[in-house]
Design a protein around this motif. Structure first.
Motif, PDB file in Angstrom:
ATOM      1  N   VAL A  41      57.726  28.490  46.929  1.00  0.00           N
ATOM      2  CA  VAL A  41      56.338  27.967  46.668  1.00  0.00           C
ATOM      3  C   VAL A  41      55.435  27.808  47.828  1.00  0.00           C
ATOM      4  O   VAL A  41      56.049  28.166  49.073  1.00  0.00           O
ATOM      5  N   THR A  42      54.298  27.136  47.585  1.00  0.00           N
ATOM      6  CA  THR A  42      53.353  27.069  48.767  1.00  0.00           C
ATOM      7  C   THR A  42      52.863  25.817  48.696  1.00  0.00           C
ATOM      8  O   THR A  42      51.816  25.346  49.074  1.00  0.00           O
ATOM      9  N   ALA A  43      53.820  24.738  48.618  1.00  0.00           N
ATOM     10  CA  ALA A  43      53.460  23.281  48.448  1.00  0.00           C
ATOM     11  C   ALA A  43      52.944  22.853  49.857  1.00  0.00           C
ATOM     12  O   ALA A  43      52.271  21.845  49.722  1.00  0.00           O
ATOM     13  N   GLU A  44      53.385  23.565  50.882  1.00  0.00           N
ATOM     14  CA  GLU A  44      52.842  22.952  52.225  1.00  0.00           C
ATOM     15  C   GLU A  44      51.921  24.131  52.860  1.00  0.00           C
ATOM     16  O   GLU A  44      51.738  24.149  54.008  1.00  0.00           O
ATOM     17  N   ARG A  45      51.233  24.812  52.014  1.00  0.00           N
ATOM     18  CA  ARG A  45      50.366  25.904  52.333  1.00  0.00           C
ATOM     19  C   ARG A  45      50.900  26.935  53.087  1.00  0.00           C
ATOM     20  O   ARG A  45      50.301  27.960  53.761  1.00  0.00           O
ATOM     21  N   ARG A  46      52.287  27.094  53.109  1.00  0.00           N
ATOM     22  CA  ARG A  46      52.969  28.231  53.502  1.00  0.00           C
ATOM     23  C   ARG A  46      53.979  28.714  52.546  1.00  0.00           C
ATOM     24  O   ARG A  46      54.511  27.788  51.864  1.00  0.00           O
ATOM     25  N   THR A  47      54.221  29.861  52.430  1.00  0.00           N
ATOM     26  CA  THR A  47      55.412  30.429  51.489  1.00  0.00           C
ATOM     27  C   THR A  47      56.703  30.128  52.017  1.00  0.00           C
ATOM     28  O   THR A  47      57.305  30.670  53.176  1.00  0.00           O
ATOM     29  N   GLU A  48      57.480  29.473  51.222  1.00  0.00           N
ATOM     30  CA  GLU A  48      59.018  29.019  51.837  1.00  0.00           C
ATOM     31  C   GLU A  48      59.707  28.784  50.669  1.00  0.00           C
ATOM     32  O   GLU A  48      59.307  28.600  49.462  1.00  0.00           O
ATOM     33  N   ASN A  49      60.928  28.520  50.898  1.00  0.00           N
ATOM     34  CA  ASN A  49      61.966  28.216  49.751  1.00  0.00           C
ATOM     35  C   ASN A  49      62.002  26.736  49.286  1.00  0.00           C
ATOM     36  O   ASN A  49      61.738  25.896  50.292  1.00  0.00           O
ATOM     37  N   ILE A  50      61.840  26.589  47.901  1.00  0.00           N
ATOM     38  CA  ILE A  50      61.672  25.492  47.509  1.00  0.00           C
ATOM     39  C   ILE A  50      62.478  24.147  47.906  1.00  0.00           C
ATOM     40  O   ILE A  50      62.192  22.983  48.173  1.00  0.00           O
ATOM     41  N   LYS A  51      63.802  24.643  48.334  1.00  0.00           N
ATOM     42  CA  LYS A  51      64.867  23.818  48.942  1.00  0.00           C
ATOM     43  C   LYS A  51      64.398  23.226  50.397  1.00  0.00           C
ATOM     44  O   LYS A  51      64.886  22.068  50.635  1.00  0.00           O
ATOM     45  N   VAL A  53      61.498  22.433  51.048  1.00  0.00           N
ATOM     46  CA  VAL A  53      60.232  21.499  51.227  1.00  0.00           C
ATOM     47  C   VAL A  53      60.839  19.919  51.156  1.00  0.00           C
ATOM     48  O   VAL A  53      61.397  19.750  50.103  1.00  0.00           O
ATOM     49  N   PRO A  54      60.327  19.175  52.271  1.00  0.00           N
ATOM     50  CA  PRO A  54      60.705  17.888  52.287  1.00  0.00           C
ATOM     51  C   PRO A  54      60.005  16.767  51.379  1.00  0.00           C
ATOM     52  O   PRO A  54      59.395  15.681  51.621  1.00  0.00           O
ATOM     53  N   SER A  55      59.838  17.199  50.145  1.00  0.00           N
ATOM     54  CA  SER A  55      59.200  16.363  49.152  1.00  0.00           C
ATOM     55  C   SER A  55      59.882  16.722  47.701  1.00  0.00           C
ATOM     56  O   SER A  55      60.166  18.047  47.402  1.00  0.00           O
ATOM     57  N   SER A  56      59.148  16.166  46.671  1.00  0.00           N
ATOM     58  CA  SER A  56      59.405  16.435  45.292  1.00  0.00           C
ATOM     59  C   SER A  56      58.249  17.531  44.545  1.00  0.00           C
ATOM     60  O   SER A  56      57.427  17.386  44.829  1.00  0.00           O
ATOM     61  N   VAL A  57      58.974  18.609  44.530  1.00  0.00           N
ATOM     62  CA  VAL A  57      58.073  19.853  44.170  1.00  0.00           C
ATOM     63  C   VAL A  57      59.033  20.597  43.062  1.00  0.00           C
ATOM     64  O   VAL A  57      60.187  20.937  43.149  1.00  0.00           O
ATOM     65  N   PHE A  58      58.341  20.709  41.914  1.00  0.00           N
ATOM     66  CA  PHE A  58      58.962  21.650  40.742  1.00  0.00           C
ATOM     67  C   PHE A  58      58.269  22.529  40.297  1.00  0.00           C
ATOM     68  O   PHE A  58      56.821  22.528  40.375  1.00  0.00           O
ATOM     69  N   SER A  59      58.679  23.795  40.127  1.00  0.00           N
ATOM     70  CA  SER A  59      58.121  24.842  39.725  1.00  0.00           C
ATOM     71  C   SER A  59      58.255  25.446  38.466  1.00  0.00           C
ATOM     72  O   SER A  59      59.354  25.439  37.914  1.00  0.00           O
ATOM     73  N   LEU A  60      57.216  26.145  37.405  1.00  0.00           N
ATOM     74  CA  LEU A  60      57.532  26.879  36.519  1.00  0.00           C
ATOM     75  C   LEU A  60      56.859  28.218  36.779  1.00  0.00           C
ATOM     76  O   LEU A  60      55.689  28.449  37.023  1.00  0.00           O
ATOM     77  N   SER A  61      57.526  29.076  36.363  1.00  0.00           N
ATOM     78  CA  SER A  61      56.953  30.581  36.160  1.00  0.00           C
ATOM     79  C   SER A  61      58.023  31.124  35.254  1.00  0.00           C
ATOM     80  O   SER A  61      58.989  30.959  34.712  1.00  0.00           O
ATOM     81  N   GLY A  62      57.546  32.668  35.339  1.00  0.00           N
ATOM     82  CA  GLY A  62      58.199  33.845  34.467  1.00  0.00           C
ATOM     83  C   GLY A  62      58.350  33.392  33.150  1.00  0.00           C
ATOM     84  O   GLY A  62      57.551  32.891  32.280  1.00  0.00           O
ATOM     85  N   GLU A 372      46.031  27.790  61.088  1.00  0.00           N
ATOM     86  CA  GLU A 372      47.498  27.241  61.319  1.00  0.00           C
ATOM     87  C   GLU A 372      48.110  28.229  62.544  1.00  0.00           C
ATOM     88  O   GLU A 372      47.580  29.410  62.756  1.00  0.00           O
ATOM     89  N   SER A 373      49.427  27.703  63.180  1.00  0.00           N
ATOM     90  CA  SER A 373      49.883  28.195  64.026  1.00  0.00           C
ATOM     91  C   SER A 373      50.853  29.195  63.472  1.00  0.00           C
ATOM     92  O   SER A 373      51.006  29.474  62.194  1.00  0.00           O
ATOM     93  N   PRO A 374      51.411  30.325  64.328  1.00  0.00           N
ATOM     94  CA  PRO A 374      52.335  31.518  63.889  1.00  0.00           C
ATOM     95  C   PRO A 374      53.591  30.530  63.020  1.00  0.00           C
ATOM     96  O   PRO A 374      53.827  29.511  63.431  1.00  0.00           O
ATOM     97  N   THR A 375      54.524  31.307  62.307  1.00  0.00           N
ATOM     98  CA  THR A 375      55.505  30.609  61.721  1.00  0.00           C
ATOM     99  C   THR A 375      56.626  31.350  62.538  1.00  0.00           C
ATOM    100  O   THR A 375      56.529  32.289  63.166  1.00  0.00           O
TER     101      THR A 375
END
Length: 742
Positions: A41-51, A53-62, A372-375
């Protein structure tokens, strides 16, 4: 009139869209059988594993997203598909209202401020009419609960619903899909990439949705005889330019054109003293003497530029949106009136009401700069500024139904909104297991508002102009801890802010205003993969407080819509989501939420309904006013549940027969701020089924499907100032679909 060019021949146009360009193709991503794919997900404006992300995020796809989008439905189909999300509308396809954890806004005016922000391809869709842009060719839908202002440009006290389109790429891929079903419903979409040299590519995506009129008006000589049909088309063209590894530019232009029925209001369909539909209710018939029509035209564009500055990355996101819309309906939902010699009906119609709303001269311009800084390091940060400008005029029409539908009132309201914000966040890896994040935001919001009566009179007791200027600092603090490589615990506290709102004067009531509201949210939970990625779990608890909550008291016996401020409102709950392979070819998902919301203001009273049975205590003295302290927020079900299951039978190399079912449930809801027997919406369960065959390693698929297969029909909203008017959910539909991914 705003009419789609494909409206005259929808089936032919749909066939052309779905199959005219088979050279565009989309290849299926290889999947390890019986194991879940990683969700990013990109919930924090970076691509990362949903687990992570330190907040409630749900995703629908496919497939989960494709299935519910197969039968010509609009964005409301997403309601309940992830925990705590509700979407409803009293306008039909044109004006969806979003709620997260019960927190939203039932206001039907075109300048309504909603605490849930919709972000489509990184651009905020602020006006509620913009939020109905169709769902097609999406990489994912993400739902972020709680305030999100330190990461997204427009402040979001309730949360964010985020749509991300599939982007252009150098891959030669595309797809086409067409379905046909009950009521002559056609849903066709297609998309594909075009290469424009070594450093550029384009993606064209389009959707056509059509439904025949399926409701018959029983009133002879009514201006609108057949209803509930629509022609809804949308197109999106994206161009990606990447001349070097240090710069890329993504351009987006899109359009939507809708022509069809507005929401059908049905007089006295709710049985007095209950919340049941009246005996003999027939959803295919209506008896109304007013005109019904709806048109919408929306065009927008955006440019996302990214520079790699040797250690820093700079993003510029520029967005432009315009919309023109008109929606007219018979608000009393019936015909005639009680004072006429011929009477009226169905049931008691005290007086006729036929109105329309429109928006013109709309322009939204937004600009975000973010660095943004480097990851990958121990410390990561991002910061940005956001600029927003929106202006438009709202037309409010009043028609004389008994006088042949002539115009008897017109009020034009103009609003200009200028806002800016500065925001930033810091992520710090304290250890391999512990990550902390903090964010801060400053918001300035200014509105200028003016009402001009063109025909007829309005109540001028509170003036006809207003000017607001608000500012606020908000922030968040969160952390995640890896209990194991596959399981994380997280906690978060965040604050949010929504600027003042203004409600226009009408013939029945004066201009009203509600000051800024502030939100504080707390949540904690667990996320992770289980059983060697055969299962994935997310579970969390939350609490939020909203101070000076902006509420819209709609209608009532006095037919006055006005803004109110509640001293406080709270929400407490639990959310969970589980995906699991129970067998190698059997995938199930289960999600749900408990949302306990309460209005807390012992002095707050609103006007009661005209003909319903009130439950709330009446305020002493004159008037038909009732206290709402302790009531749940409107359109906020306490319980929601969603379930899907898919079982596949291999039938040869690269081929399978499958069965898929999906179900969504919500408990009862209040339609309004007050509680009344008739306007308490009954619990609703809708189920779907899909049986299909795919072959060619997922390149082709043919399927039979059904939506709302139990045909459970409920009143899902109402109008209270005239009679016990209601509107309903879609009845059962069946269809066939063919898809190809070459």
């Amino acid at each position: 009139m705003l009419r789609p060019t494909l409206a005259r021949h929808p089936l032919a146009a749909a066939l052309a869209l779905a199959f005219a360009a088979p050279a565009f193709a989309q290849s299926a991503e290889p999947v390890e059988t019986g194991k879940l794919q990683t969700v990013t997900v990109t919930a924090e404006r970076r691509t990362e594993n949903i687990k992570d992300v330190p907040s409630s995020v749900f995703s629908l796809s496919g497939e989960k997203l494709d299935v519910i989008n197969s039968s010509g439905q609009d964005v409301r189909m997403l309601a309940g598909r992830v925990p705590s999300l509700n979407i409803e509308s009293s306008f039909g396809r044109a004006f969806p209202r979003f709620y997260i954890r019960g927190y939203g806004n039932t206001d039907f005016r075109s300048n309504a401020s909603q605490p849930v922000s919709l972000i489509y391809d990184d651009v905020v869709q602020e006006n509620p009419i913009l939020k109905g842009y169709p769902v097609f060719d999406l990489a994912a839908v993400e739902v972020l609960a709680g305030p999100q202002g330190t990461l997204f440009g427009r402040n979001t006290p309730a949360g964010v619903v985020k749509f991300d389109s599939v982007k252009p790429s150098k891959k030669q891929n595309a797809y086409g899909s067409i379905s046909y079903g009950t009521f002559g419903t056609v849903n066709a979409e297609g998309a594909g990439n075009i290469q424009l040299g070594d450093s550029a590519s384009m993606r064209i995506s389009a959707q056509v949705q059509h439904r025949n009129d399926w409701v018959t008006n029983t009133v002879a000589n009514a201006p609108t005889h057949d209803l509930e049909g629509y022609d809804d088309r949308a197109i999106r063209v994206q161009a990606l330019l990447a001349p070097s590894k240090d710069f890329s530019a993504l351009f987006n232009i899109h359009n939507r054109s809708l022509d069809g029925s507005a929401r059908l209001f049905r007089a006295n369909i709710i049985k007095k003293g209950t919340n049941d539909l009246v005996d003999g209710f027939d959803e295919r018939k209506i008896s109304t003497d007013g005109k019904n029509e709806q048109q919408l035209e929306n065009t927008g564009a955006s440019a996302r530029l990214t520079w790699d500055l040797g250690g820093l990355r700079l993003h510029s996101i520029t967005g432009l949106e315009t919309v023109h819309a008109y929606s007219r309906g018979d608000i009393d939902g019936g015909y005639g009136a009680a004072f006429l010699p011929s009477g009226g009906g169905p049931g008691l119609i005290p007086f006729p009401s036929e109105t329309a709303g429109g928006i013109h001269g709309h322009r939204q311009v937004s600009q975000e700069f973010r660095v943004e800084s480097p990851t990958g390091g121990q410390l990561a940060w991002q910061a940005g500024v956001y600029l927003f400008h929106e202006k438009y005029a709202i037309d409010s029409y009043d028609y004389n139904t008994l006088g042949g539908g002539t115009l008897q009132g017109l009020v034009v309201t103009e609003q200009k909104n200028n806002a800016w914000a500065a925001f930033g966040s810091v992520n710090y890896a304290v250890s391999k297991e512990l990550n902390l994040r903090a964010g801060l935001r400053y918001t300035s919001d200014k509105k200028d508002f003016a009402t001009t009566p063109i025909l007829g009179t309005v109540n001028t007791s509170n003036g006809l102009t207003a000017h607001t200027k608000d500012s606020k600092v908000s922030g968040d603090l969160s952390g995640s801890y890896a209990l194991s490589p596959a399981l994380n615990a997280y906690a978060r506290v965040a604050t949010g802010f929504r600027g003042s709102s203004i409600q226009a004067a009408s013939a029945f009531g004066g201009q009203t205003q509600a000051g800024p509201e502030t939100t504080t949210s707390y949540e904690a939970g667990l996320k992770g993969d289980l059983l060697d990625k055969r299962a994935r779990i997310a579970i969390g608890v939350f609490h939020y407080d909203v101070k000076n909550l902006q509420l819209t008291a709609v209608g009532g016996a006095a037919n006055v819509t006005e803004l109110k401020s509640a001293k406080k409102a709270t929400g407490d709950g639990i959310e969970f989501n589980l995906d699991a392979y129970l067998m190698e070819n059997l995938l199930v998902t289960l999600g749900g939420s408990v949302n306990d919301t309460k209005i807390k203001d012992s002095d707050l009273a609103v006007a009661g309904c005209s003909q319903c049975t009130m439950i709330d205590p009446k305020r002493p003295g004159t008037g038909n006013f009732y206290y709402i302290n302790g009531n749940a927020l409107p359109q906020a079900p306490k319980y929601t549940l969603n379930f899907t299951a898919r079982y596949a039978f291999p039938v040869g190399p690269g081929a399978e027969v499958f069965v898929y079912t999906d179900w969504v449930y919500r408990s009862k809801i209040n339609f309004f701020l007050y509680e009344a027997v008739e306007f308490t919406g009954k619990s609703l369960t809708e189920g779907g089924v899909r049986v299909g065959y795919n072959w060619g390693n997922g390149k082709y698929e043919a399927a039979l499907f059904g939506r709302n297969i139990t045909n459970q029909i409920r009143a899902v909203g109402g109008i209270d100032f005239n009679n016990n008017t209601g509107f309903i959910n879609d009845p059962r539909t069946w269809g066939v679909q063919f898809k190809m991914n070459l």
